[in-house]
Design an enzyme around this catalytic site. Structure first.
Site, mmCIF file in Angstrom:
data_model
loop_
_atom_site.group_PDB
_atom_site.id
_atom_site.type_symbol
_atom_site.label_atom_id
_atom_site.label_comp_id
_atom_site.label_asym_id
_atom_site.label_seq_id
_atom_site.Cartn_x
_atom_site.Cartn_y
_atom_site.Cartn_z
ATOM 1 N N PRO A 65 -24.706 61.543 -19.900
ATOM 2 C CA PRO A 65 -24.548 60.242 -20.750
ATOM 3 C C PRO A 65 -22.935 59.844 -20.543
ATOM 4 C CG PRO A 65 -24.179 62.166 -22.229
ATOM 5 C CD PRO A 65 -24.680 62.848 -20.991
ATOM 6 N N PRO B 258 -26.703 67.239 -18.914
ATOM 7 C CA PRO B 258 -25.841 68.061 -18.054
ATOM 8 C C PRO B 258 -24.451 68.077 -18.300
ATOM 9 C CG PRO B 258 -27.521 67.206 -16.655
ATOM 10 C CD PRO B 258 -27.456 66.477 -18.048
ATOM 11 N N ARG C 234 -19.404 61.889 -19.768
ATOM 12 C CA ARG C 234 -18.232 61.135 -19.670
ATOM 13 C C ARG C 234 -17.978 60.453 -21.317
ATOM 14 N NH1 ARG C 234 -19.057 63.324 -15.806
ATOM 15 N NH2 ARG C 234 -19.191 62.660 -13.610
ATOM 16 N N ARG D 209 -35.746 60.746 -21.564
ATOM 17 C CA ARG D 209 -35.662 61.615 -22.657
ATOM 18 C C ARG D 209 -36.870 61.478 -23.601
ATOM 19 N NH1 ARG D 209 -31.084 61.096 -19.612
ATOM 20 N NH2 ARG D 209 -30.123 63.146 -19.340
#
Length: 130
Positions: free
Chosen positions: A2, A37, A42, A73
């Site tokens: 993300p 992951p 960021r 998701r």
């Protein structure tokens, strides 16, 4: 992904404690049971020096958190995870709410796969860490 961007008005000053908030947000994404992951996280902030809040007459302040994630998701996961995240952010800013006029918002959006281009060798580096 993300990507998480925290926009905040400069009139918050040190009361906003932005650096600690960024660290909390990054930790929350790392603690996603592998859904996000680590190599793709960021988290950053943008201080806003030019802005108008509400009627522009008071020293009102705001923070807007924008999160962009890849698609796919589980909806139940997203609802729980981002609900918890917003509660964490609200708790972070509780002292600000107690002392001034303040608006807080968070938006989560999924990136369109067709419009997403990425190259990242951080994932490979993290695979080799203990």
């Amino acid at each position: 992904m993300p990507h998480c961007i925290v926009e905040y008005t400069s009139n918050l000053g040190e009361d906003a404690q932005i650096r600690p908030l960024l660290k909390k947000l990054a930790a929350k994404f790392r603690d996603s049971e592998g859904v996000f992951p680590t190599g793709g996280i960021r988290v950053r902030a943008i201080r806003l020096d030019e802005y108008v809040v509400a009627d522009g007459e008071a020293d009102d302040a705001f923070v807007n958190v924008m999160v962009k994630i890849g698609s796919g998701r589980d909806p139940a996961f997203k609802e729980r995870f981002f609900g918890e995240m917003f509660e964490m952010i609200k708790a972070h800013f509780e002292p600000v709410f107690e002392t001034r006029s303040f608006a807080l918002s968070m938006y989560v959006e999924e990136a369109d796969k067709d419009g997403s281009y990425k190259e990242n060798n951080i994932h490979a580096r993290l695979k080799h860490q203990p």
